[in-house]
Design an enzyme around this catalytic site. Structure first.
Site, PDB file in Angstrom:
ATOM      1  N   SER A 216       0.836  -1.200   0.000  1.00 47.39           N
ATOM      2  CA  SER A 216       0.000   0.000   0.000  1.00 47.39           C
ATOM      3  C   SER A 216       0.873   1.253   0.000  1.00 47.39           C
ATOM      4  CB  SER A 216      -0.867   0.005   1.271  1.00 47.39           C
ATOM      5  OG  SER A 216      -1.455   1.275   1.497  1.00 47.39           O
TER       6      SER A 216
ATOM      7  N   TYR B   1      -3.743   0.034   9.799  1.00 43.32           N
ATOM      8  CA  TYR B   1      -3.525  -0.361   8.397  1.00 43.32           C
ATOM      9  C   TYR B   1      -2.089  -0.064   7.978  1.00 43.32           C
ATOM     10  CZ  TYR B   1      -4.689  -0.714   3.389  1.00 43.32           C
ATOM     11  OH  TYR B   1      -4.755  -1.068   2.054  1.00 43.32           O
TER      12      TYR B   1
HETATM   13  C1  GCO Z   1      -6.764   5.194   2.824  1.00 37.48           C
HETATM   14  C2  GCO Z   1      -6.892   4.262   1.645  1.00 37.48           C
HETATM   15  C3  GCO Z   1      -5.542   3.675   1.243  1.00 37.48           C
HETATM   16  C4  GCO Z   1      -5.698   2.834   0.012  1.00 37.48           C
HETATM   17  C5  GCO Z   1      -4.445   2.143  -0.418  1.00 37.48           C
HETATM   18  C6  GCO Z   1      -3.412   3.116  -0.818  1.00 37.48           C
HETATM   19  O1  GCO Z   1      -7.669   5.196   3.678  1.00 37.48           O
HETATM   20  O2  GCO Z   1      -5.760   5.920   2.867  1.00 37.48           O
HETATM   21  O3  GCO Z   1      -7.806   3.204   1.929  1.00 37.48           O
HETATM   22  O4  GCO Z   1      -5.023   2.955   2.314  1.00 37.48           O
HETATM   23  O5  GCO Z   1      -6.639   1.849   0.240  1.00 37.48           O
HETATM   24  O6  GCO Z   1      -3.979   1.292   0.600  1.00 37.48           O
HETATM   25  O7  GCO Z   1      -2.285   2.390  -1.257  1.00 37.48           O
END
Ligand code: GCO
Length: 253
Positions: A133, A146
């Site tokens: 990501s 995340y």
């Molecule tokens: C966020 C997005 C990102 C994208 C992706 C970017 O909330 O910033 O969901 O996380 O999904 O991962 O590469």
């Protein structure tokens, strides 16, 4: 015929990968967690084999892997795509919420990758592709879990490459930019007054040279490249498919 397992294959990036690997004459099994209707539609359209499992549960992950290998008769390529996100300010996030994101986005790729390695070692070949990501490199508000998971997935990618390259196993990552998928739909919602979501404007008009959201299909070609013999000397790399975000300081005021 190459044998491929894709996690999170019923929608978004994973669905695009299922379609393109099937179009490239691969035998594909995909693991999904909840959307039975989307999974059935994907299986019907592509001919891929759908397996329902909660990848945050180690035993279910192991069971799903074994079911996929039983169906395919082996494994050549693993795409760790399944992922969840919880956009919560860190000081408001419960430890259980943080842990759930880590379980799906980092622990599951570890569990499924660990499961495929013995077969790949024995056959002296294999490809593992981890969907990382922008958050493997950057932080932003509300995505602490995340970003922690995707940062860890980047280093898991590099460590698998380091530890298993000797067996002709290549492990690389794909780092999507901002892609129009169900996961990013909340960031693109039209506002009550009919205007674009501020984050949509931020991404398309400030941060992305391409000036658009990516499509899941933009990622499938790079996945096929990293799954093919054309990338046999590419190992431990994160291939960012981001429309130029990583290179760009941002539009000048
Ligand atoms: C966020 C997005 C990102 C994208 C992706 C970017 O909330 O910033 O969901 O996380 O999904 O991962 O590469």
């Amino acid at each position: 015929m190459k044998k491929v397992i894709i996690t999170g294959g019923s929608r978004g990036i994973g669905r695009a990968c299922v379609e393109l690997f099937c179009e490239n004459d691969c035998a594909v099994a995909f693991i999904y967690c909840s959307n039975d209707e989307a999974a059935k539609e994907c299986a019907d359209v592509t001919g891929a084999y759908a397996i329902k499992a909660d990848l945050s549960d180690p035993e279910e992950s192991e069971w799903a892997y074994n079911k996929a290998v039983e169906y395919l008769g082996g494994i050549d390529i693993l795409v760790n795509n399944a992922g969840i996100i919880k956009r919560i300010p860190m000081h408001e996030m419960k430890a259980s919420e943080f842990r759930q994101v880590i379980d799906v986005d980092l622990n599951a790729p570890f569990i499924v990758s660990k499961a495929v390695l013995p077969s790949m070692i024995k056959q002296r070949s294999g490809k593992i592709i981890n969907i990382c990501s922008m958050m493997s490199e950057f932080g932003r508000e509300t995505v602490s879990a995340y970003a922690s998971a995707k940062g860890g997935l980047k280093m898991l990618t590099r460590n698998i490459a380091s530890e298993y390259g000797q067996y002709n196993i290549q492990c690389n990552g794909i780092g999507p930019g901002y892609i129009a998928t169900p996961q990013t739909a909340p960031l693109r919602e039209t506002q009550p007054d009919g205007s674009k979501h501020p984050f949509d404007v931020f991404i398309t008009e400030t941060k992305t040279p391409a000036g658009r959201w990516g499509d899941p299909e933009d990622l499938a070609g790079p996945a096929v490249f990293l799954a093919s013999n054309a990338s046999d000397f590419v190992n431990g790399q994160i291939l960012y498919v981001d429309g130029g975000i990583q290179a760009y300081f941002g539009k000048q005021p």
